[in-house]
Design an enzyme around this catalytic site. Structure first.
Site, PDB file in Angstrom:
ATOM      1  N   TRP A 101       0.836  -1.212   0.000  1.00 53.03           N
ATOM      2  CA  TRP A 101       0.000   0.000   0.000  1.00 53.03           C
ATOM      3  C   TRP A 101       0.859   1.244   0.000  1.00 53.03           C
ATOM      4  O   TRP A 101       0.533   2.231  -0.677  1.00 53.03           O
ATOM      5  CB  TRP A 101      -0.981  -0.005   1.177  1.00 53.03           C
ATOM      6  CG  TRP A 101      -1.934  -1.159   1.105  1.00 53.03           C
ATOM      7  CD1 TRP A 101      -2.042  -2.194   1.984  1.00 53.03           C
ATOM      8  CD2 TRP A 101      -2.898  -1.416   0.064  1.00 53.03           C
ATOM      9  NE1 TRP A 101      -3.006  -3.069   1.562  1.00 53.03           N
ATOM     10  CE2 TRP A 101      -3.543  -2.626   0.395  1.00 53.03           C
ATOM     11  CE3 TRP A 101      -3.264  -0.757  -1.106  1.00 53.03           C
ATOM     12  CZ2 TRP A 101      -4.548  -3.185  -0.408  1.00 53.03           C
ATOM     13  CZ3 TRP A 101      -4.262  -1.310  -1.903  1.00 53.03           C
ATOM     14  CH2 TRP A 101      -4.884  -2.499  -1.555  1.00 53.03           C
ATOM     15  N   ASP A 171      -1.393   6.993   6.102  1.00 54.79           N
ATOM     16  CA  ASP A 171      -2.520   6.146   5.710  1.00 54.79           C
ATOM     17  C   ASP A 171      -2.811   5.271   6.929  1.00 54.79           C
ATOM     18  O   ASP A 171      -1.992   4.436   7.295  1.00 54.79           O
ATOM     19  CB  ASP A 171      -2.111   5.301   4.492  1.00 54.79           C
ATOM     20  CG  ASP A 171      -3.135   4.223   4.144  1.00 54.79           C
ATOM     21  OD1 ASP A 171      -4.177   4.121   4.820  1.00 54.79           O
ATOM     22  OD2 ASP A 171      -2.871   3.469   3.176  1.00 54.79           O
ATOM     23  N   LYS A 195     -12.593  -0.993   7.655  1.00 54.89           N
ATOM     24  CA  LYS A 195     -11.950  -1.967   8.538  1.00 54.89           C
ATOM     25  C   LYS A 195     -12.373  -1.720   9.981  1.00 54.89           C
ATOM     26  O   LYS A 195     -12.982  -2.580  10.599  1.00 54.89           O
ATOM     27  CB  LYS A 195     -10.436  -1.912   8.379  1.00 54.89           C
ATOM     28  CG  LYS A 195     -10.034  -2.309   6.949  1.00 54.89           C
ATOM     29  CD  LYS A 195      -8.612  -1.966   6.658  1.00 54.89           C
ATOM     30  CE  LYS A 195      -8.321  -2.015   5.176  1.00 54.89           C
ATOM     31  NZ  LYS A 195      -8.543  -3.332   4.577  1.00 54.89           N
TER      32      LYS A 195
HETATM   33  N1  PMP Z   1      -4.175   1.282   2.540  1.00 54.02           N
HETATM   34  C1  PMP Z   1      -4.232   0.215   3.364  1.00 54.02           C
HETATM   35  C2  PMP Z   1      -3.329   0.150   4.555  1.00 54.02           C
HETATM   36  C3  PMP Z   1      -5.129  -0.829   3.072  1.00 54.02           C
HETATM   37  O1  PMP Z   1      -5.179  -1.897   3.877  1.00 54.02           O
HETATM   38  C4  PMP Z   1      -5.965  -0.731   1.935  1.00 54.02           C
HETATM   39  C5  PMP Z   1      -6.987  -1.784   1.588  1.00 54.02           C
HETATM   40  N2  PMP Z   1      -6.895  -2.986   2.162  1.00 54.02           N
HETATM   41  C6  PMP Z   1      -5.849   0.382   1.115  1.00 54.02           C
HETATM   42  C7  PMP Z   1      -4.960   1.387   1.457  1.00 54.02           C
HETATM   43  C8  PMP Z   1      -6.682   0.540  -0.121  1.00 54.02           C
HETATM   44  O2  PMP Z   1      -7.947   0.904   0.273  1.00 54.02           O
HETATM   45  P1  PMP Z   1      -9.169   1.033  -0.722  1.00 54.02           P
HETATM   46  O3  PMP Z   1      -9.529  -0.337  -1.164  1.00 54.02           O
HETATM   47  O4  PMP Z   1     -10.209   1.679   0.151  1.00 54.02           O
HETATM   48  O5  PMP Z   1      -8.755   1.907  -1.847  1.00 54.02           O
END
Ligand code: PMP
Length: 360
Positions: A101, A171, A195
């Site tokens: 991520w 994030d 989450k």
């Molecule tokens: N950042 C983190 C730490 C994540 O765990 C996730 C999704 N699991 C995301 C970003 C991406 O999120 P989204 O699917 O809402 O775009």
């Protein structure tokens, strides 16, 4: 029969919140309408929207120097919106890489300005977050970006890095409101709600007010932080139901004792599972290095991929679901977000002990 939901996200939500939403589903506060049928310009929705922002800041003890925006497009859109709004072409942003991520966030930033990798643990398969002495910041970064909890690898920051006055951005998709947070150290925090604090469909952006003005003129209106700040996130139709549920989850967190209570509870829960990992006579191995272990996503391995498959299949049959590790890491991943209680963790730990006995 109780189903224990260990999914990484969308994930478990507090039963009380779901029940409340069910009770209010057909008639929201005597309006005779479902919240799903309600205009985002109604006084009812405006109250929900204001309450969600107020509760968000109140849980963190923040005042007027911060705003909370509610945006769509997932945390993935924030990977792009952040540099689009805050990283000038000639500016440098520092990214700390701790997994897939943060790599994606870095990739988007590179489309807008210059990016410096301040630290990365990629060479070690992202099994830990960097130590303080490994972080090398550039001279004057516009911001320093990190991912507070790495959902895929099961690692988490337990101490924030020093940035010598450079603005810190995070994030926090997978650990927001899971523990006390000194939000005043951050200029901007974003994350998907799906989450720890709500359903899919809404992202929060918590930012210092001075970070919400002055986007470059070529930023599209709907992608400008300023637009959301000036309209209280009501420039266009917001995800009404997702914000409504998020507000109920924040109320649930506050009623449960706020962030210190969440922190204590999550520490106890994680210890139940890590004790089963470490006390299994070597049958289970933690994927993350101990000092970087996450209390939200707990990753571990069994002696072979075949046994891992069997473990997940038998756990699923025993109504413990969502335990397969991410495809890039394999193994097992138990996500223990706020709404998971200690009883669910004890059920999983009991299953782990019993599985090791039968298959050891
Ligand atoms: N950042 C983190 C730490 C994540 O765990 C996730 C999704 N699991 C995301 C970003 C991406 O999120 P989204 O699917 O809402 O775009």
């Amino acid at each position: 029969m109780t189903v224990y939901n260990f999914n990484p996200g969308p994930a478990i939500l507090p039963t009380e919140v779901l029940r409340r939403a069910q009770e209010e589903m057909l008639d929201y506060h005597g309006t005779g309408l479902s919240i799903l049928e309600t205009s985002h310009r109604s006084t009812e929705y405006e109250a929900i929207n204001a309450s969600a922002e107020a509760r968000f800041k109140s849980l963190l003890g923040l005042g007027d120097e911060y705003r909370v925006l509610f945006v769509q497009g997932g945390a993935s859109l924030q990977f792009a919106m952040l540099p689009m709004n805050r990283l000038p072409r000639d500016g440098v942003a520092d990214y700390i890489l701790t997994g897939a991520w943060s790599e994606k966030a870095r990739d988007e930033a590179m489309k807008f300005g210059r990016v410096q990798i301040a630290a990365t643990t990629e060479a070690e398969g992202y099994r830990r977050v960097p130590r303080a002495d490994e972080i090398k910041l550039s001279d004057a970064p516009v911001y320093v970006h990190l991912t507070s909890n790495n959902t895929i690898y099961g690692t988490q920051w337990h101490e924030w890095p020093e940035t010598d006055g450079a603005p810190l951005v995070a994030d926090m998709s997978s650990d927001i409101f899971s523990r006390p947070l000194d939000a005043g150290r951050f200029s901007l925090i974003y994350g998907g709600a799906q989450k720890n604090i709500g359903p899919a469909g809404v992202v929060f952006v918590l930012a210092r007010t001075d970070w919400l003005a002055g986007a470059p003129a070529n930023v599209p209106t709907v992608l400008s932080y300023q637009t959301y700040a000036q309209t209280n996130s009501l420039y266009n139709t917001p995800p009404v139901f997702a914000v409504y549920l998020l507000d109920l989850v924040l109320e649930w967190i506050a009623n449960a004792g706020g962030l210190s209570a969440m922190g204590r509870r999550n520490e106890e829960k994680a210890a139940i599972i890590y004790d089963a990992v470490d006390g299994g006579g070597g049958y289970y191995t933690g994927h993350a290095e101990p000092a970087s272990r996450s209390r939200m996503n707990l990753t571990f391995r069994l002696p072979s991929p075949e046994l891992e498959k069997r473990f997940v299949a038998e756990a699923t049959a025993a109504k413990m679901i969502g335990l397969a590790g991410h495809r890039s890491v394999g193994g097992v991943r138990a996500s223990l977000y706020n709404a998971m209680d200690a009883e669910g963790c004890r059920a999983l730990a009991g299953f782990m002990n019993e599985f090791a006995r039968r298959n050891g």
